[in-house]
Design a protein around this motif. Structure first.
Motif, PDB file in Angstrom:
ATOM      1  N   ARG A   1      44.559  45.160  49.835  1.00 44.05           N
ATOM      2  CA  ARG A   1      45.361  46.362  49.278  1.00 44.05           C
ATOM      3  C   ARG A   1      46.659  46.319  48.903  1.00 44.05           C
ATOM      4  N   LEU A   2      47.436  45.390  49.721  1.00 52.04           N
ATOM      5  CA  LEU A   2      48.624  45.305  49.503  1.00 52.04           C
ATOM      6  C   LEU A   2      48.801  44.757  47.925  1.00 52.04           C
ATOM      7  N   LEU A   3      48.118  43.744  47.675  1.00 55.74           N
ATOM      8  CA  LEU A   3      48.024  43.039  46.322  1.00 55.74           C
ATOM      9  C   LEU A   3      47.920  44.220  45.238  1.00 55.74           C
TER      10      LEU A   3
ATOM     11  N   VAL B   1      40.882  35.056  36.220  1.00 58.45           N
ATOM     12  CA  VAL B   1      41.961  36.337  36.542  1.00 58.45           C
ATOM     13  C   VAL B   1      41.435  37.408  36.580  1.00 58.45           C
ATOM     14  N   ALA B   2      40.684  37.727  35.303  1.00 60.12           N
ATOM     15  CA  ALA B   2      40.095  39.051  35.152  1.00 60.12           C
ATOM     16  C   ALA B   2      39.080  39.398  36.056  1.00 60.12           C
ATOM     17  N   GLN B   3      38.227  38.409  36.309  1.00 60.35           N
ATOM     18  CA  GLN B   3      37.182  38.668  37.471  1.00 60.35           C
ATOM     19  C   GLN B   3      37.644  38.933  38.648  1.00 60.35           C
ATOM     20  N   GLY B   4      38.886  38.254  38.890  1.00 57.08           N
ATOM     21  CA  GLY B   4      39.347  38.411  40.248  1.00 57.08           C
ATOM     22  C   GLY B   4      40.182  39.834  40.375  1.00 57.08           C
ATOM     23  N   MET B   5      40.749  40.340  39.359  1.00 54.72           N
ATOM     24  CA  MET B   5      41.277  41.502  39.594  1.00 54.72           C
ATOM     25  C   MET B   5      40.186  42.671  39.539  1.00 54.72           C
TER      26      MET B   5
END
Length: 190
Positions: free
Chosen positions: A108-110, A152-156
């Motif tokens: 959540r902080l991210l 990166v997109a998958q992580g987001m």
């Protein structure tokens, strides 16, 4: 015979560094839950200290948020950077990242940091984190720019789905159910 005092049962005072880490841990929880709108008073209560003490240590709510966000971002990058290069690096980096997301406060902080990116310094940290994740993936996995972009997109996408508890609301929306199934089905997420 005079009694001796048991020194092991006396509470030990925290060092300044320990108290600072205690406040940052509380800030991570409080800002993770309430975003930048949360107050230094809420953080102080969660840490069991006074609000003026928090301000004395960090200067302002912005500086406290920024420090907690930096710390979370550094944890992500250290985790990704700890994966050795090799043919399985991409998968290992993905697994390492997902293991971090078991910490809901970190997740959540991210997310709050990405939406608080209007603040120049918070935005700088967010951009650096995304760029370093991209670079580390390429470096460790030997993948292409497209491979790294998808990582990166998958992580987001995983962040967003977990932040809105999409996996806990199956049946509400068939499109979301499909997205959750193809994105989260192989992840160890409760």
């Amino acid at each position: 015979m005079p009694s001796t005092t048991d020194q092991t049962s006396a509470p030990q005072r925290m060092t300044g560094a320990e108290r600072r880490e205690q406040i940052l841990a509380a800030a991570r929880r409080v800002f993770g839950e309430g975003g930048y709108a949360a107050s230094t008073d809420e953080v102080a209560r969660a840490a069991g200290v006074s609000q003026p003490y928090v301000v004395r240590l960090f200067g302002s709510k912005r500086e406290l948020f920024l420090e907690a966000y930096r710390q979370a971002s550094e944890q992500v990058l250290a985790t990704l950077g700890s994966v050795p290069a090799g043919p399985e690096a991409g998968k290992r980096m993905g697994d390492a990242y997902v293991s971090l997301l078991e910490d809901r406060d970190l997740l959540r902080l991210l997310m709050h940091g990405f939406i608080a990116g209007g603040d120049d310094e918070v935005g700088r940290v967010a951009r650096h984190t995304l760029g370093e994740a991209f670079r580390l993936f390429r470096e460790r996995s030997g993948g292409t720019d497209d491979d790294a972009r998808l990582f990166v997109a998958q992580g987001m996408l995983i962040n967003v789905l977990l932040a809105v508890d999409a996996h806990r609301h199956t049946g509400e929306d068939s499109g979301m159910d499909g997205l959750v199934l193809c994105t989260l089905e192989h992840l160890p997420i409760a």
